[in-house]
Design an enzyme around this catalytic site. Structure first.
Site, PDB file in Angstrom:
ATOM      1  N   ASP A   1      -3.363  40.493  24.618  1.00  0.00           N
ATOM      2  CA  ASP A   1      -2.699  40.304  23.316  1.00  0.00           C
ATOM      3  C   ASP A   1      -3.634  39.706  22.274  1.00  0.00           C
ATOM      4  O   ASP A   1      -3.188  39.026  21.349  1.00  0.00           O
ATOM      5  CB  ASP A   1      -1.449  39.415  23.463  1.00  0.00           C
ATOM      6  CG  ASP A   1      -0.521  39.885  24.559  1.00  0.00           C
ATOM      7  OD1 ASP A   1      -0.156  41.064  24.539  1.00  0.00           O
ATOM      8  OD2 ASP A   1      -0.161  39.073  25.434  1.00  0.00           O
TER       9      ASP A   1
ATOM     10  N   LYS B   1      -6.706  43.692  20.147  1.00  0.00           N
ATOM     11  CA  LYS B   1      -7.707  44.744  20.383  1.00  0.00           C
ATOM     12  C   LYS B   1      -7.381  46.010  19.601  1.00  0.00           C
ATOM     13  O   LYS B   1      -8.290  46.694  19.119  1.00  0.00           O
ATOM     14  CB  LYS B   1      -7.781  45.066  21.882  1.00  0.00           C
ATOM     15  CG  LYS B   1      -8.273  43.909  22.734  1.00  0.00           C
ATOM     16  CD  LYS B   1      -8.338  44.277  24.197  1.00  0.00           C
ATOM     17  CE  LYS B   1      -6.971  44.479  24.802  1.00  0.00           C
ATOM     18  NZ  LYS B   1      -6.119  43.279  24.792  1.00  0.00           N
TER      19      LYS B   1
ATOM     20  N   GLY C   1       0.623  46.712  24.911  1.00  0.00           N
ATOM     21  CA  GLY C   1       0.891  47.334  23.627  1.00  0.00           C
ATOM     22  C   GLY C   1      -0.098  46.868  22.582  1.00  0.00           C
ATOM     23  O   GLY C   1      -0.471  45.692  22.552  1.00  0.00           O
ATOM     24  N   HIS C   2      -0.566  47.786  21.761  1.00  0.00           N
ATOM     25  CA  HIS C   2      -1.448  47.467  20.648  1.00  0.00           C
ATOM     26  C   HIS C   2      -0.686  47.697  19.350  1.00  0.00           C
ATOM     27  O   HIS C   2      -0.181  48.790  19.107  1.00  0.00           O
ATOM     28  CB  HIS C   2      -2.711  48.328  20.692  1.00  0.00           C
ATOM     29  CG  HIS C   2      -3.606  48.016  21.846  1.00  0.00           C
ATOM     30  ND1 HIS C   2      -4.650  48.830  22.234  1.00  0.00           N
ATOM     31  CD2 HIS C   2      -3.625  46.967  22.696  1.00  0.00           C
ATOM     32  CE1 HIS C   2      -5.262  48.293  23.274  1.00  0.00           C
ATOM     33  NE2 HIS C   2      -4.643  47.170  23.569  1.00  0.00           N
TER      34      HIS C   2
ATOM     35  N   GLN D   1      -4.862  44.783  28.234  1.00  0.00           N
ATOM     36  CA  GLN D   1      -4.746  43.427  28.754  1.00  0.00           C
ATOM     37  C   GLN D   1      -6.010  42.608  28.429  1.00  0.00           C
ATOM     38  O   GLN D   1      -6.681  42.881  27.447  1.00  0.00           O
ATOM     39  CB  GLN D   1      -4.448  43.431  30.266  1.00  0.00           C
ATOM     40  CG  GLN D   1      -3.059  43.908  30.619  1.00  0.00           C
ATOM     41  CD  GLN D   1      -3.018  45.367  30.988  1.00  0.00           C
ATOM     42  OE1 GLN D   1      -3.992  45.966  31.403  1.00  0.00           O
ATOM     43  NE2 GLN D   1      -1.859  45.984  30.842  1.00  0.00           N
TER      44      GLN D   1
END
Length: 431
Positions: free
Chosen positions: A13, A16, A40-41, A225
């Site tokens: 988180d 990225k 999730g991005h 991650q």
């Protein structure tokens, strides 16, 4: 030609997706190399929020080729749903700009069922998995029972593999977890339909990358991650089910290690993590709550509130060692604006011993207390700042101290969630 790996240097988180989106402007290929849709991005582009779970965030740049490597485990329902949302938003998604490894393993309904049943059975000892079936899918991959994307293109082959797996999984679900068994025919029909949809997008990603590298293309490898969720090097067992370190970019995408030019590690200006596990600098007080609310620290996949704490340089230095970082990116510096003081952990006190490194053993790490260095905060809004020299003096001092103590040069500082809210110090593809 430059081939760069972007990894999270904390517990995930770190932002990225935003940095990959920024760097994608200067590359030809963007490759996701591990993990699944348990990450999730989140990107904010022209005031619109995009959340990516599988497709590389570089898909928002026209003319770029986005790839998913063999090291990723795919939930085809999530993938096709993500493709549909992008298409509805006017973003092109076709084999001209997006391809998936034929050899990526497929997350099946029994993987999700087992994931959820195990967590339920563990009770208070649960790991904090997202329940997306990621771990059980990697288990089948290691046990050589996995179903890969190309299997969905052959109904006889797929049926045989599904029958074999369901016999075992249903026995475990029924007789160990007291859960409901799964029926074969509905799964068969659903996943063969996914195969029809994805067949045009399937390719040998390793060969694609080899050809691109030979032509002198710039390639960006995107991890999911963070380093300390790595299955081998993280805070085991509170980790994910794949290798999140930069070295896995080679295995998960099918490219040789001599073709990697550098590794950029992403850190927040503070620290967060989701789920269980040790967190020496965690703030269980109003400051931690303020950071969570100002930073929007809620999981983009699950919505779970993230645990928040001060920046931990032992965590960062371990990531530097494990990934061979050539540059650092600091995100969410703006979240710290308004705090009177900011603390940074520069060592651990473990009983009578002072450590300047992160212990590998979970039991020892859980006994460690952070030793802090305090910095004066700043009150100014920094979201419009685009040059390092225009930052408040205390913000500059904070960043310079982090860079000096980490021993790795700062490349980029993010001062807000927007696509252009960045300070570029050393662009990885332009310097």
């Amino acid at each position: 030609m430059a081939n760069l790996v972007v990894v999270g240097a904390q517990w995930g988180d770190e932002g990225k997706g935003k940095i990959v989106d920024l760097l994608a402007h200067d590359v030809d290929f963007i490759v996701r190399f591990q993990g699944g849709n348990n990450a999730g991005h989140t990107l904010v582009v022209n005031g619109r929020k995009f959340i990516f779970h599988l497709i590389p965030s570089g898909i928002l740049h026209p003319g770029k080729m986005c790839l998913i490597g063999n090291g990723v485990v795919l939930d085809p329902a999530v993938l096709t749903g993500e493709m549909d949302k992008l298409l509805e938003s006017g973003v092109a998604v076709s084999p001209d700009n997006f391809l998936v490894s034929r050899y990526a393993h497929i997350i099946m309904p029994y993987h999700r069922a087992l994931d959820l049943a195990r967590e339920e059975k563990k009770g208070k000892s649960k790991i904090g998995t997202t329940g997306r079936g990621i771990g059980p899918c990697y288990e089948d991959k290691a046990a050589r029972n996995g179903i890969r994307l190309h299997d969905l293109f052959n109904d006889k082959l797929f049926r045989a593999g599904l029958e074999q797996n369901l016999e075992e999984k249903n026995f475990i679900l029924q007789h160990f977890f007291a859960a409901q068994p799964l029926a074969l025919e509905p799964i068969l029909a659903e996943y063969l339909a996914y195969g029809e949809r994805l067949k045009a997008f399937a390719d040998n990603i390793s060969r694609r990358l080899y050809d691109a590298d030979q032509k002198g293309c710039n390639i960006l490898f995107e991890g999911a991650q963070g380093t300390h969720l790595d299955i081998d090097h993280g805070t085991y067992p509170f980790v994910t089910s794949s290798n999140t370190v930069a070295g896995n970019a080679c295995c998960g995408a099918g490219i040789g290690p001599t073709r990697i030019s550098g590794v950029v590690g992403i850190i927040k200006a503070y620290t967060t993590r989701v789920g269980g596990g040790p967190f020496p600098t965690e703030l269980l007080d109003p400051i931690g709550e303020q950071i969570r609310e100002r930073g929007g620290e809620y999981g983009s996949t699950t919505g779970r509130p993230r645990r928040c704490g001060w920046l931990d340089l032992m965590v960062v230095k371990a990531s530097i060692r494990l990934n061979g970082l050539s540059g650092l990116v600091v995100t969410k510096l703006d979240v710290l604006s308004g705090l009177p003081q900011i603390q940074v952990a520069v060592a651990y006190q473990c009983g009578t011993e002072r450590l300047d490194f992160m212990p590998n053993e979970l039991e020892e790490l859980e006994t460690c207390q952070p030793v802090y260095e305090e910095f004066a905060g700043w009150q100014e809004d920094i979201r419009k700042v685009r040059r390092f020299s225009d930052l408040p003096a205390n913000a500059r001092h904070y960043l310079q101290a982090v860079e000096e103590r980490a021993g790795v040069p700062l490349a980029i500082v993010s001062v807000g969630p927007g696509r252009d809210e960045n300070i570029i110090l050393r662009h990885p593809f332009r310097n």
